[in-house]
Write a protein that holds these residues in place. Structure first.
Motif, PDB file in Angstrom:
ATOM      1  N   ALA A  45      -8.532 -14.006 -32.306  1.00 18.93           N
ATOM      2  CA  ALA A  45      -9.829 -13.775 -31.673  1.00 18.93           C
ATOM      3  C   ALA A  45     -10.966 -14.090 -32.644  1.00 18.93           C
ATOM      4  O   ALA A  45     -11.977 -14.683 -32.257  1.00 18.93           O
ATOM      5  N   LEU A  46     -10.794 -13.707 -33.912  1.00 20.40           N
ATOM      6  CA  LEU A  46     -11.798 -14.017 -34.929  1.00 20.40           C
ATOM      7  C   LEU A  46     -11.930 -15.524 -35.108  1.00 20.40           C
ATOM      8  O   LEU A  46     -13.042 -16.055 -35.170  1.00 20.40           O
ATOM      9  N   LEU A  47     -10.813 -16.205 -35.185  1.00 21.53           N
ATOM     10  CA  LEU A  47     -10.830 -17.664 -35.314  1.00 21.53           C
ATOM     11  C   LEU A  47     -11.551 -18.295 -34.125  1.00 21.53           C
ATOM     12  O   LEU A  47     -12.418 -19.148 -34.305  1.00 21.53           O
ATOM     13  N   ASN A  48     -11.225 -17.863 -32.923  1.00 23.33           N
ATOM     14  CA  ASN A  48     -11.856 -18.417 -31.729  1.00 23.33           C
ATOM     15  C   ASN A  48     -13.361 -18.177 -31.735  1.00 23.33           C
ATOM     16  O   ASN A  48     -14.153 -19.085 -31.437  1.00 23.33           O
ATOM     17  N   ALA A  49     -13.774 -16.957 -32.090  1.00 25.17           N
ATOM     18  CA  ALA A  49     -15.195 -16.622 -32.089  1.00 25.17           C
ATOM     19  C   ALA A  49     -15.948 -17.395 -33.173  1.00 25.17           C
ATOM     20  O   ALA A  49     -17.038 -17.922 -32.920  1.00 25.17           O
ATOM     21  N   ALA A 100     -18.828 -20.130 -32.572  1.00 27.78           N
ATOM     22  CA  ALA A 100     -20.174 -19.894 -33.098  1.00 27.78           C
ATOM     23  C   ALA A 100     -20.648 -21.044 -33.978  1.00 27.78           C
ATOM     24  O   ALA A 100     -21.832 -21.351 -34.021  1.00 27.78           O
ATOM     25  N   LEU A 101     -19.710 -21.663 -34.680  1.00 25.90           N
ATOM     26  CA  LEU A 101     -20.053 -22.758 -35.593  1.00 25.90           C
ATOM     27  C   LEU A 101     -19.880 -24.134 -34.955  1.00 25.90           C
ATOM     28  O   LEU A 101     -20.105 -25.143 -35.617  1.00 25.90           O
ATOM     29  N   ALA A 102     -19.456 -24.149 -33.703  1.00 23.71           N
ATOM     30  CA  ALA A 102     -19.147 -25.417 -33.015  1.00 23.71           C
ATOM     31  C   ALA A 102     -18.186 -26.231 -33.882  1.00 23.71           C
ATOM     32  O   ALA A 102     -18.361 -27.438 -34.077  1.00 23.71           O
ATOM     33  N   LEU A 103     -17.169 -25.558 -34.407  1.00 22.82           N
ATOM     34  CA  LEU A 103     -16.211 -26.147 -35.327  1.00 22.82           C
ATOM     35  C   LEU A 103     -14.892 -26.403 -34.608  1.00 22.82           C
ATOM     36  O   LEU A 103     -14.217 -25.452 -34.192  1.00 22.82           O
ATOM     37  N   PRO A 104     -14.511 -27.647 -34.455  1.00 22.06           N
ATOM     38  CA  PRO A 104     -13.214 -27.902 -33.829  1.00 22.06           C
ATOM     39  C   PRO A 104     -12.078 -27.548 -34.801  1.00 22.06           C
ATOM     40  O   PRO A 104     -12.166 -27.837 -35.989  1.00 22.06           O
ATOM     41  N   VAL A 105     -11.069 -26.889 -34.282  1.00 20.27           N
ATOM     42  CA  VAL A 105      -9.907 -26.536 -35.108  1.00 20.27           C
ATOM     43  C   VAL A 105      -8.690 -27.214 -34.485  1.00 20.27           C
ATOM     44  O   VAL A 105      -8.342 -26.944 -33.334  1.00 20.27           O
ATOM     45  N   ASP A 106      -8.084 -28.077 -35.262  1.00 22.88           N
ATOM     46  CA  ASP A 106      -6.901 -28.796 -34.805  1.00 22.88           C
ATOM     47  C   ASP A 106      -5.806 -27.779 -34.466  1.00 22.88           C
ATOM     48  O   ASP A 106      -5.539 -26.867 -35.260  1.00 22.88           O
ATOM     49  N   PRO A 107      -5.180 -27.896 -33.304  1.00 22.60           N
ATOM     50  CA  PRO A 107      -4.118 -26.950 -32.932  1.00 22.60           C
ATOM     51  C   PRO A 107      -3.012 -26.846 -33.990  1.00 22.60           C
ATOM     52  O   PRO A 107      -2.437 -25.764 -34.168  1.00 22.60           O
ATOM     53  N   HIS A 113      -3.452 -26.770 -37.100  1.00 25.28           N
ATOM     54  CA  HIS A 113      -3.954 -25.973 -38.221  1.00 25.28           C
ATOM     55  C   HIS A 113      -4.127 -24.502 -37.884  1.00 25.28           C
ATOM     56  O   HIS A 113      -4.285 -23.667 -38.782  1.00 25.28           O
ATOM     57  N   ARG A 114      -4.120 -24.182 -36.604  1.00 25.20           N
ATOM     58  CA  ARG A 114      -4.383 -22.804 -36.181  1.00 25.20           C
ATOM     59  C   ARG A 114      -3.441 -21.769 -36.813  1.00 25.20           C
ATOM     60  O   ARG A 114      -3.917 -20.742 -37.288  1.00 25.20           O
ATOM     61  N   PRO A 115      -2.125 -21.992 -36.857  1.00 25.89           N
ATOM     62  CA  PRO A 115      -1.253 -20.974 -37.464  1.00 25.89           C
ATOM     63  C   PRO A 115      -1.596 -20.701 -38.936  1.00 25.89           C
ATOM     64  O   PRO A 115      -1.583 -19.550 -39.371  1.00 25.89           O
ATOM     65  N   GLY A 116      -1.922 -21.738 -39.680  1.00 29.60           N
ATOM     66  CA  GLY A 116      -2.290 -21.553 -41.083  1.00 29.60           C
ATOM     67  C   GLY A 116      -3.607 -20.826 -41.249  1.00 29.60           C
ATOM     68  O   GLY A 116      -3.749 -19.969 -42.133  1.00 29.60           O
ATOM     69  N   VAL A 117      -4.575 -21.142 -40.402  1.00 30.08           N
ATOM     70  CA  VAL A 117      -5.872 -20.466 -40.464  1.00 30.08           C
ATOM     71  C   VAL A 117      -5.694 -18.986 -40.123  1.00 30.08           C
ATOM     72  O   VAL A 117      -6.243 -18.112 -40.802  1.00 30.08           O
ATOM     73  N   ILE A 118      -4.919 -18.699 -39.105  1.00 33.17           N
ATOM     74  CA  ILE A 118      -4.668 -17.309 -38.710  1.00 33.17           C
ATOM     75  C   ILE A 118      -3.957 -16.568 -39.835  1.00 33.17           C
ATOM     76  O   ILE A 118      -4.308 -15.428 -40.169  1.00 33.17           O
ATOM     77  N   ALA A 119      -2.983 -17.184 -40.459  1.00 28.56           N
ATOM     78  CA  ALA A 119      -2.267 -16.545 -41.579  1.00 28.56           C
ATOM     79  C   ALA A 119      -3.223 -16.245 -42.729  1.00 28.56           C
ATOM     80  O   ALA A 119      -3.152 -15.177 -43.347  1.00 28.56           O
ATOM     81  N   ASN A 120      -4.134 -17.171 -43.022  1.00 27.31           N
ATOM     82  CA  ASN A 120      -5.085 -16.956 -44.112  1.00 27.31           C
ATOM     83  C   ASN A 120      -6.099 -15.872 -43.774  1.00 27.31           C
ATOM     84  O   ASN A 120      -6.491 -15.097 -44.658  1.00 27.31           O
ATOM     85  N   LEU A 121      -6.521 -15.780 -42.519  1.00 33.29           N
ATOM     86  CA  LEU A 121      -7.419 -14.696 -42.118  1.00 33.29           C
ATOM     87  C   LEU A 121      -6.734 -13.339 -42.290  1.00 33.29           C
ATOM     88  O   LEU A 121      -7.345 -12.379 -42.763  1.00 33.29           O
TER      89      LEU A 121
END
Length: 60
Positions: A8-12, A16-23, A25-33
């Motif tokens: 949810a944080l990643l999505n928000a 908010a930043l109009a930042l595209p996140v490659d699908p 990369h999502r698992p790695g970004v979530i793990a780092n959060l």
């Protein structure tokens, strides 16, 4: 932080930043959060006495 909360944080943040996140990369970004949240909890869990305060500049 649960995985759902991190997602949810990643999505928000991405919206908010109009930042595209490659699908891919999502698992790695979530793990780092989630890792960042665990590290922050360690720091927040340390109580300071009235004679202590955070250093304005870190010097190892």
């Amino acid at each position: 932080m649960t995985e759902d909360q991190a997602e949810a944080l990643l999505n928000a943040a991405a919206a908010a930043l109009a930042l595209p996140v490659d699908p891919a990369h999502r698992p790695g970004v979530i793990a780092n959060l989630r890792l960042a949240a665990r590290m922050a909890a360690l720091v927040e869990g340390k109580a300071l006495t009235v004679h202590q305060e955070p250093a304005p500049v870190y010097r190892p």
